[in-house]
Design a protein around this motif. Structure first.
Motif, mmCIF file in Angstrom:
data_model
loop_
_atom_site.group_PDB
_atom_site.id
_atom_site.type_symbol
_atom_site.label_atom_id
_atom_site.label_comp_id
_atom_site.label_asym_id
_atom_site.label_seq_id
_atom_site.Cartn_x
_atom_site.Cartn_y
_atom_site.Cartn_z
ATOM 1 N N MET A 195 -35.618 122.038 55.652
ATOM 2 C CA MET A 195 -36.119 122.230 54.290
ATOM 3 C C MET A 195 -36.639 120.923 53.675
ATOM 4 S SD MET A 195 -34.066 123.828 50.986
ATOM 5 C CE MET A 195 -33.484 125.265 51.892
ATOM 6 N N VAL A 196 -37.708 121.055 52.915
ATOM 7 C CA VAL A 196 -38.172 119.988 52.025
ATOM 8 C C VAL A 196 -37.725 120.341 50.612
ATOM 9 C CG1 VAL A 196 -40.209 118.783 51.106
ATOM 10 C CG2 VAL A 196 -40.167 119.522 53.510
ATOM 11 N N VAL A 197 -37.323 119.326 49.844
ATOM 12 C CA VAL A 197 -36.889 119.548 48.470
ATOM 13 C C VAL A 197 -37.692 118.687 47.510
ATOM 14 C CG1 VAL A 197 -34.523 120.206 49.083
ATOM 15 C CG2 VAL A 197 -35.066 117.793 48.663
ATOM 16 N N SER A 198 -37.832 119.181 46.280
ATOM 17 C CA SER A 198 -38.369 118.359 45.193
ATOM 18 C C SER A 198 -37.201 117.868 44.344
ATOM 19 C CB SER A 198 -39.363 119.150 44.339
ATOM 20 O OG SER A 198 -38.743 120.300 43.775
ATOM 21 N N MET A 199 -37.383 116.754 43.633
ATOM 22 C CA MET A 199 -36.282 116.149 42.880
ATOM 23 C C MET A 199 -36.718 115.838 41.452
ATOM 24 S SD MET A 199 -34.713 113.293 41.442
ATOM 25 C CE MET A 199 -35.705 111.889 42.005
ATOM 26 N N ARG A 200 -35.823 116.185 40.504
ATOM 27 C CA ARG A 200 -36.004 115.842 39.098
ATOM 28 C C ARG A 200 -34.656 115.342 38.581
ATOM 29 N NH1 ARG A 200 -38.424 120.088 40.987
ATOM 30 N NH2 ARG A 200 -40.598 120.571 40.511
ATOM 31 N N PRO A 201 -34.601 114.138 37.997
ATOM 32 C CA PRO A 201 -33.315 113.622 37.519
ATOM 33 C C PRO A 201 -32.975 114.127 36.115
ATOM 34 C CG PRO A 201 -35.012 111.946 37.270
ATOM 35 C CD PRO A 201 -35.681 113.141 37.906
ATOM 36 N N TYR A 202 -31.690 114.388 35.892
ATOM 37 C CA TYR A 202 -31.196 114.821 34.579
ATOM 38 C C TYR A 202 -29.819 114.229 34.322
ATOM 39 C CZ TYR A 202 -34.979 118.188 34.151
ATOM 40 O OH TYR A 202 -36.223 118.758 34.033
ATOM 41 N N MET A 203 -29.432 114.200 33.053
ATOM 42 C CA MET A 203 -28.076 113.834 32.695
ATOM 43 C C MET A 203 -27.138 114.974 33.108
ATOM 44 S SD MET A 203 -28.270 110.811 31.513
ATOM 45 C CE MET A 203 -26.632 110.590 30.769
ATOM 46 N N PRO A 204 -25.895 114.657 33.481
ATOM 47 C CA PRO A 204 -24.977 115.715 33.949
ATOM 48 C C PRO A 204 -24.825 116.871 32.975
ATOM 49 C CG PRO A 204 -24.072 113.548 34.450
ATOM 50 C CD PRO A 204 -25.301 113.310 33.611
ATOM 51 N N GLU A 205 -24.814 116.566 31.656
ATOM 52 C CA GLU A 205 -24.630 117.634 30.677
ATOM 53 C C GLU A 205 -25.860 118.528 30.540
ATOM 54 O OE1 GLU A 205 -25.584 113.783 28.337
ATOM 55 O OE2 GLU A 205 -24.436 114.380 30.131
ATOM 56 N N VAL A 249 -35.038 106.930 37.922
ATOM 57 C CA VAL A 249 -33.756 107.598 37.729
ATOM 58 C C VAL A 249 -32.921 106.673 36.848
ATOM 59 C CG1 VAL A 249 -31.697 108.583 38.797
ATOM 60 C CG2 VAL A 249 -33.909 108.747 39.965
ATOM 61 N N ARG A 250 -32.685 107.090 35.620
ATOM 62 C CA ARG A 250 -32.061 106.216 34.627
ATOM 63 C C ARG A 250 -30.542 106.197 34.759
ATOM 64 N NH1 ARG A 250 -36.012 108.994 30.179
ATOM 65 N NH2 ARG A 250 -37.935 107.972 30.893
ATOM 66 N N PRO A 251 -29.908 105.152 34.240
ATOM 67 C CA PRO A 251 -28.445 105.064 34.327
ATOM 68 C C PRO A 251 -27.775 106.327 33.802
ATOM 69 C CG PRO A 251 -29.348 102.999 33.526
ATOM 70 C CD PRO A 251 -30.498 103.967 33.578
ATOM 71 N N GLY A 252 -26.812 106.831 34.565
ATOM 72 C CA GLY A 252 -26.072 108.027 34.172
ATOM 73 C C GLY A 252 -26.690 109.328 34.642
ATOM 74 N N GLU A 253 -27.950 109.316 35.076
ATOM 75 C CA GLU A 253 -28.598 110.540 35.533
ATOM 76 C C GLU A 253 -28.215 110.870 36.969
ATOM 77 O OE1 GLU A 253 -32.703 110.800 32.913
ATOM 78 O OE2 GLU A 253 -32.782 109.745 34.832
ATOM 79 N N VAL A 254 -28.311 112.153 37.300
ATOM 80 C CA VAL A 254 -28.067 112.608 38.675
ATOM 81 C C VAL A 254 -29.335 113.270 39.199
ATOM 82 C CG1 VAL A 254 -25.586 112.919 38.344
ATOM 83 C CG2 VAL A 254 -27.133 114.830 37.887
ATOM 84 N N PRO A 255 -29.604 113.129 40.494
ATOM 85 C CA PRO A 255 -30.770 113.813 41.059
ATOM 86 C C PRO A 255 -30.473 115.299 41.244
ATOM 87 C CG PRO A 255 -29.605 112.643 42.784
ATOM 88 C CD PRO A 255 -28.906 112.304 41.487
ATOM 89 N N VAL A 256 -31.432 116.135 40.855
ATOM 90 C CA VAL A 256 -31.312 117.585 41.011
ATOM 91 C C VAL A 256 -32.430 118.019 41.956
ATOM 92 C CG1 VAL A 256 -31.198 119.813 39.830
ATOM 93 C CG2 VAL A 256 -30.399 117.734 38.657
ATOM 94 N N PHE A 257 -32.055 118.745 43.013
ATOM 95 C CA PHE A 257 -32.989 119.076 44.088
ATOM 96 C C PHE A 257 -33.248 120.577 44.144
ATOM 97 C CE2 PHE A 257 -30.670 115.262 45.400
ATOM 98 C CZ PHE A 257 -31.694 114.408 45.789
ATOM 99 N N TRP A 258 -34.526 120.925 44.260
ATOM 100 C CA TRP A 258 -34.942 122.319 44.435
ATOM 101 C C TRP A 258 -35.623 122.484 45.788
ATOM 102 C CZ3 TRP A 258 -34.696 120.086 39.703
ATOM 103 C CH2 TRP A 258 -34.190 120.844 38.633
ATOM 104 N N ALA A 259 -35.476 123.655 46.400
ATOM 105 C CA ALA A 259 -36.263 123.977 47.584
ATOM 106 C C ALA A 259 -37.746 123.840 47.236
ATOM 107 C CB ALA A 259 -35.950 125.398 48.050
ATOM 108 N N CYS A 260 -38.533 123.413 48.198
ATOM 109 C CA CYS A 260 -39.929 123.044 47.930
ATOM 110 C C CYS A 260 -40.880 123.740 48.890
ATOM 111 C CB CYS A 260 -40.080 121.525 48.048
ATOM 112 S SG CYS A 260 -41.768 120.919 47.866
ATOM 113 N N GLY A 261 -42.036 124.107 48.368
ATOM 114 C CA GLY A 261 -43.048 124.808 49.153
ATOM 115 C C GLY A 261 -43.803 123.943 50.142
#
Length: 311
Positions: A195-205, A249-261
């Motif tokens: 699988m290939v994934v795309s990534m978008r960083p977000y804060m945990p909350e 990717v800013r301090p405190g953020e986590v990478p979030v990965f989605w399946a990618c086309g």
């Protein structure tokens, strides 16, 4: 301090924290406004610009509210196996439409479209190797060709922006970062790989809200397949994506990965077909179908973050 909704005697530390939060919200509103000010308001307008050669850019943020799709074009003799492969790996390959042999119109997603010319950039594969990138593939098309349109996460990015959760690559005006992983796919015929994934960083909350919004769109990859710990899925360095562009990717953020086309490109490498055509990463087919309509679409197979796992 009153402009931030704080008591008159709030401490400097509290004021500073509130100001930072307000600045973040403002930046996200501005980014969302930028997305809403896309160069093309409809899929038809963008496709027309591709067909005339006046648009060759990546499509993130374009035609807000309209479905975007990945493209794979194969000779007829491999179509049945590939269709089954998509159903077996529905998270990275949610199949929206398959054309009949020789048919280059995506009649369900965009009546009147021409899949040979209506994307900003294509990739041509020979024997599993990338041969070239092209602006159109009309001269490669013949009556044996079939096209597969696969859901794309760009579909719901404007919805994230409207919710104050603008993806970082949209804020930065970049293509989304995409990574090869160690997540195995279910093989069908000559097709397999990882699988290939795309990534978008977000804060945990923020992760739960992001998960809930995207899970409503299984036809556009659905919920994240992994959160945090990139090494657990074989991603070594967030600063060095295999496709697209790196984002902050800013301090405190986590990478979030989605399946990618882009996943089918890995499958095509393994299959080593004499000829295959795909979209270039980030340069999608933009449809007339709306995001809201796509919520009710059913795709073949069952969504799974780990396709080979026993369920």
């Amino acid at each position: 301090s009153r402009s931030l909704g704080l008591p008159a005697r709030a401490s400097p530390t509290v004021v500073s924290m509130a100001a930072a939060a307000a600045a973040t919200r403002l930046a996200r509103r501005c980014a969302a406004t930028g997305a809403a000010s896309a160069s093309f308001r409809t899929g038809a307008a963008l496709r027309a610009a591709c067909r005339t050669g006046s648009f060759r850019g990546q499509t993130a943020g374009q035609a807000p509210g309209h479905v975007q799709a990945n493209l794979v074009i194969l000779p007829r003799q491999h179509a049945a196996d590939f269709e089954q492969f998509c159903a077996a790996n529905a998270a990275p390959c949610p199949l929206l439409e398959v054309t009949a042999p020789g048919q280059y119109e995506a009649a369900r997603l965009a009546p009147g479209s021409d899949l040979r010319r209506d994307l900003p950039k294509y990739r041509v594969w020979q024997d599993g190797e990338l041969k070239e990138e092209r602006d159109d593939v009309a001269d490669l098309w013949d009556d044996s060709m079939q096209a597969f349109l696969i859901g794309c996460s760009f579909t719901w990015e404007d919805l994230l922006a409207a919710a104050g959760l603008t993806p970082r690559h949209v804020e930065e005006g970049k293509n989304v970062p995409m990574f090869d992983t160690s997540i195995d796919l279910k093989g069908v015929g000559p097709f397999g790989g990882r699988m290939v994934v795309s990534m978008r960083p977000y804060m945990p909350e923020e992760v739960q809200a992001v998960r809930d919004l995207t899970a409503a769109y299984p036809a556009a990859h659905g919920a994240p397949v992994h959160v945090g710990a990139p090494g657990e899925i074989g991603v070594r360095d967030l600063r060095a994506p295999d496709y697209g562009e790196a984002v902050e990717v800013r301090p405190g953020e986590v990478p979030v990965f989605w399946a990618c086309g882009v996943t089918p490109a890995n499958a095509l490498k393994q299959a080593r077909l004499p000829l295959a055509i795909t979209h270039a990463p980030g340069h999608m087919f933009v449809a007339d179908t709306t995001n809201e309509a796509l919520k009710s679409w059913k795709v073949p197979g069952n969504w799974s973050a780990r396709p080979t796992a026993v369920e």
